[in-house]
Scaffold this motif. Structure first.
Motif, PDB file in Angstrom:
ATOM      1  N   THR A 189     -72.486   6.014  23.504  1.00 31.88           N
ATOM      2  CA  THR A 189     -72.906   7.011  24.491  1.00 31.88           C
ATOM      3  C   THR A 189     -74.398   7.325  24.385  1.00 31.88           C
ATOM      4  OG1 THR A 189     -72.281   8.848  23.030  1.00 31.88           O
ATOM      5  CG2 THR A 189     -70.611   8.046  24.577  1.00 31.88           C
ATOM      6  N   MET A 190     -74.986   6.983  23.257  1.00 34.91           N
ATOM      7  CA  MET A 190     -76.412   7.220  23.005  1.00 34.91           C
ATOM      8  C   MET A 190     -77.238   5.939  23.099  1.00 34.91           C
ATOM      9  SD  MET A 190     -77.989   8.546  19.357  1.00 34.91           S
ATOM     10  CE  MET A 190     -78.105  10.323  19.469  1.00 34.91           C
ATOM     11  N   ALA A 191     -76.591   4.794  22.918  1.00 34.69           N
ATOM     12  CA  ALA A 191     -77.286   3.517  22.701  1.00 34.69           C
ATOM     13  C   ALA A 191     -77.955   2.952  23.952  1.00 34.69           C
ATOM     14  CB  ALA A 191     -76.298   2.495  22.156  1.00 34.69           C
ATOM     15  N   ALA A 192     -78.988   2.147  23.734  1.00 31.24           N
ATOM     16  CA  ALA A 192     -79.594   1.345  24.803  1.00 31.24           C
ATOM     17  C   ALA A 192     -78.650   0.191  25.134  1.00 31.24           C
ATOM     18  CB  ALA A 192     -80.954   0.816  24.360  1.00 31.24           C
ATOM     19  N   LYS A 193     -78.622  -0.207  26.402  1.00 28.04           N
ATOM     20  CA  LYS A 193     -77.645  -1.191  26.854  1.00 28.04           C
ATOM     21  C   LYS A 193     -78.261  -2.544  27.174  1.00 28.04           C
ATOM     22  CE  LYS A 193     -74.731   2.092  26.557  1.00 28.04           C
ATOM     23  NZ  LYS A 193     -73.759   2.137  25.468  1.00 28.04           N
ATOM     24  N   ARG A 194     -77.467  -3.585  26.990  1.00 23.33           N
ATOM     25  CA  ARG A 194     -77.866  -4.933  27.363  1.00 23.33           C
ATOM     26  C   ARG A 194     -77.753  -5.082  28.881  1.00 23.33           C
ATOM     27  NH1 ARG A 194     -74.128  -5.899  23.321  1.00 23.33           N
ATOM     28  NH2 ARG A 194     -72.695  -6.855  24.844  1.00 23.33           N
ATOM     29  N   GLY A 253     -79.670   8.318  25.135  1.00 24.50           N
ATOM     30  CA  GLY A 253     -80.877   8.183  24.316  1.00 24.50           C
ATOM     31  C   GLY A 253     -81.990   7.432  25.021  1.00 24.50           C
ATOM     32  N   GLU A 254     -81.632   6.649  26.041  1.00 28.06           N
ATOM     33  CA  GLU A 254     -82.639   5.903  26.797  1.00 28.06           C
ATOM     34  C   GLU A 254     -83.547   6.822  27.618  1.00 28.06           C
ATOM     35  OE1 GLU A 254     -81.279   1.913  28.360  1.00 28.06           O
ATOM     36  OE2 GLU A 254     -79.320   2.929  28.210  1.00 28.06           O
ATOM     37  N   ASN A 279     -84.371   3.978  18.938  1.00 29.75           N
ATOM     38  CA  ASN A 279     -82.940   4.126  19.209  1.00 29.75           C
ATOM     39  C   ASN A 279     -82.151   3.043  18.471  1.00 29.75           C
ATOM     40  OD1 ASN A 279     -80.413   4.566  20.262  1.00 29.75           O
ATOM     41  ND2 ASN A 279     -81.081   4.675  22.392  1.00 29.75           N
ATOM     42  N   ARG A 280     -81.514   3.436  17.366  1.00 29.89           N
ATOM     43  CA  ARG A 280     -80.691   2.507  16.575  1.00 29.89           C
ATOM     44  C   ARG A 280     -79.200   2.682  16.852  1.00 29.89           C
ATOM     45  NH1 ARG A 280     -83.658  -0.103  12.189  1.00 29.89           N
ATOM     46  NH2 ARG A 280     -85.844   0.371  12.617  1.00 29.89           N
ATOM     47  N   ALA A 281     -78.850   3.553  17.804  1.00 28.15           N
ATOM     48  CA  ALA A 281     -77.439   3.745  18.144  1.00 28.15           C
ATOM     49  C   ALA A 281     -76.850   2.417  18.632  1.00 28.15           C
ATOM     50  CB  ALA A 281     -77.297   4.823  19.216  1.00 28.15           C
ATOM     51  N   MET A 282     -75.548   2.231  18.419  1.00 24.18           N
ATOM     52  CA  MET A 282     -74.920   0.957  18.734  1.00 24.18           C
ATOM     53  C   MET A 282     -73.472   1.177  19.186  1.00 24.18           C
ATOM     54  SD  MET A 282     -75.464  -2.305  18.882  1.00 24.18           S
ATOM     55  CE  MET A 282     -77.049  -2.317  18.012  1.00 24.18           C
ATOM     56  N   ASN A 283     -73.088   0.419  20.195  1.00 25.11           N
ATOM     57  CA  ASN A 283     -71.716   0.501  20.699  1.00 25.11           C
ATOM     58  C   ASN A 283     -70.689   0.297  19.589  1.00 25.11           C
ATOM     59  OD1 ASN A 283     -73.188   0.418  23.133  1.00 25.11           O
ATOM     60  ND2 ASN A 283     -71.512  -0.592  24.197  1.00 25.11           N
ATOM     61  N   GLY A 284     -69.631   1.090  19.613  1.00 24.09           N
ATOM     62  CA  GLY A 284     -68.490   0.887  18.729  1.00 24.09           C
ATOM     63  C   GLY A 284     -68.675   1.308  17.293  1.00 24.09           C
ATOM     64  N   THR A 342     -65.693   7.380  29.398  1.00 31.92           N
ATOM     65  CA  THR A 342     -66.431   7.615  28.150  1.00 31.92           C
ATOM     66  C   THR A 342     -67.912   7.320  28.307  1.00 31.92           C
ATOM     67  OG1 THR A 342     -64.510   7.135  26.750  1.00 31.92           O
ATOM     68  CG2 THR A 342     -66.687   6.894  25.737  1.00 31.92           C
ATOM     69  N   HIS A 343     -68.243   6.196  28.942  1.00 31.48           N
ATOM     70  CA  HIS A 343     -69.631   5.737  29.014  1.00 31.48           C
ATOM     71  C   HIS A 343     -70.297   6.197  30.308  1.00 31.48           C
ATOM     72  CE1 HIS A 343     -67.620   2.858  26.242  1.00 31.48           C
ATOM     73  NE2 HIS A 343     -68.653   3.240  25.515  1.00 31.48           N
ATOM     74  N   TYR A 344     -71.601   6.443  30.172  1.00 36.18           N
ATOM     75  CA  TYR A 344     -72.336   7.085  31.260  1.00 36.18           C
ATOM     76  C   TYR A 344     -72.870   6.110  32.299  1.00 36.18           C
ATOM     77  CZ  TYR A 344     -72.571  11.482  28.624  1.00 36.18           C
ATOM     78  OH  TYR A 344     -72.281  12.647  27.960  1.00 36.18           O
ATOM     79  N   SER A 345     -72.964   6.621  33.509  1.00 36.86           N
ATOM     80  CA  SER A 345     -73.821   6.039  34.537  1.00 36.86           C
ATOM     81  C   SER A 345     -75.247   6.503  34.247  1.00 36.86           C
ATOM     82  CB  SER A 345     -73.392   6.549  35.921  1.00 36.86           C
ATOM     83  OG  SER A 345     -73.649   7.946  36.018  1.00 36.86           O
ATOM     84  N   PRO A 346     -76.261   5.950  34.934  1.00 34.09           N
ATOM     85  CA  PRO A 346     -77.619   6.470  34.747  1.00 34.09           C
ATOM     86  C   PRO A 346     -77.707   7.980  34.996  1.00 34.09           C
ATOM     87  CG  PRO A 346     -77.717   4.374  35.879  1.00 34.09           C
ATOM     88  CD  PRO A 346     -76.261   4.730  35.785  1.00 34.09           C
TER      89      PRO A 346
END
Length: 250
Positions: free
Chosen positions: A35-40, A50-51, A66-71, A218-222
Motif C-alpha cells: 500500500t506504500m510501495a512504488a509500483k512496476r 509513498g509515491e 521508498n523501500r516498501a515492497m509488495n507482500g 486493498t491496493h490504491y488507485s492514483p
C-alpha cells in the motif's frame, strides 16, 4: 557602472554563502508493504501512497527513499535483508516511516505471517535500530481496506495488530501516525460506492494491464494514494515533530 558590478558581485557572494549554509535535505526512509510501495509499470494504475509523499514537502527539503515492497511483513522484511539494507543508508537526522500489518496477519500465507507478539517485537527492534543511528522512527498503523458491513459502516480488518503498534508507541514514546483510523474515516465519508474510486477497481477492457478487469479493495488507485498521502501530511502537520516544519504551505 562600477557600482552595478560591485552590486552584482555582492549578490553573487551572498548567494554562495546561502548555498554553503543551507541544510542538506534529510531522507525519509519508507519501510512497509504494497500500500506504500512504488509500483512496476505492469502493475499500473495500482499506486502506493509513498509515491506521493515527497510532493507534500518544500522543494529540496526532503528526499524519499521508498523501500516498501509488495507482500512484505515485518518478518519477511527482516529475513530478506531488506531492513538491514535500509538501515545501512540511515544517517543522523533522518526519519524512518514504518508501516506493516497487512501481511503480518496473513495466517494462510506462511511466507509472511507474523504472530502478534513477534510483530510487536519486530517493531521494537526497528525502533531501537533507528534510534541507535540518531534518526527518528515513526510508526504508521496499516491503512484500511475497503470493507463495509450491511449498514455501510467501515469494518476493522487488521485484528489486534494496530493496537499492538499503538501500545508500543505509547510505551516507548514513539511518534505514531494512525493511518488506519484516518483512512477508515476517509472511506466512511466517501461511502460504499464512491470509495471504489480510491482503489484498484477496473472494468474488463478498461486498462491493458487488467484485460479481465479487477476489483481490489486493498491496493490504491492514483486517487486513493494521493488522498492517503494528503492524510499523512495533515497528521504530520498536527504533530509536534520537527519534520512538520518542512511541509509545503497549504
Amino acid at each position: 557602472m562600477k557600482r552595478t558590478v560591485a552590486g552584482l558581485w555582492l549578490l553573487w557572494l551572498l548567494a554562495l554563502a546561502s548555498n554553503a549554509t543551507a541544510a542538506p535535505p534529510i531522507t525519509l526512509h519508507l519501510a512497509g508493504d504494497s500500500t506504500m510501495a512504488a509500483k512496476r509499470p505492469e502493475k499500473r494504475p495500482e499506486t502506493g501512497w509513498g509515491e506521493y509523499l515527497e510532493a507534500h514537502f518544500r522543494k529540496g527539503a526532503v528526499r524519499v527513499d521508498n523501500r516498501a515492497m509488495n507482500g512484505r511483513s515485518t518478518r519477511s522484511f527482516i529475513a530478506e535483508g531488506r531492513w538491514q539494507a535500509l538501515l545501512n543508508t540511515v544517517r543522523a537526522g533522518d526519519y524512518v516511516l514504518i508501516q506493516f500489518g497487512h501481511n503480518d496477519q496473513s495466517q494462510d500465507k506462511p511466507d509472511r505471517y507474523t504472530p502478534p507478539e513477534d510483530y510487536q517485537r519486530n517493531l521494537a527492534r526497528f525502533v531501537a535500530d533507528v534510534r541507535a543511528r540518531g534518526a527518528t522512527p515513526m510508526l504508521l498503523t496499516p491503512v484500511a481496506r475497503r470493507r463495509f458491513d450491511a449498514q455501510g459502516r467501515v469494518l476493522d480488518n487488521h485484528g489486534e495488530y494496530p493496537d499492538r503498534m499503538r501500545a508500543l508507541a505509547a510505551r516507548e514514546r514513539i511518534a505514531l501516525i494512525d493511518l488506519e483510523r484516518r483512512t477508515q474515516a476517509i472511506l466512511q465519508e466517501a461511502g460504499m460506492d464512491e470509495s471504489r474510486r480510491l482503489f484498484l477497481q477496473l472494468a474488463p477492457g478498461q486498462h491493458p494491464n487488467y484485460p479481465q478487469g479487477i476489483e481490489d479493495n486493498t491496493h490504491y488507485s492514483p486517487l486513493g494514494a494521493q488522498r492517503t498521502a494528503q492524510e499523512f501530511a495533515a497528521a504530520l502537520r498536527a504533530s509536534a515533530l520537527p519534520l512538520a516544519a518542512k511541509l509545503r504551505e497549504r
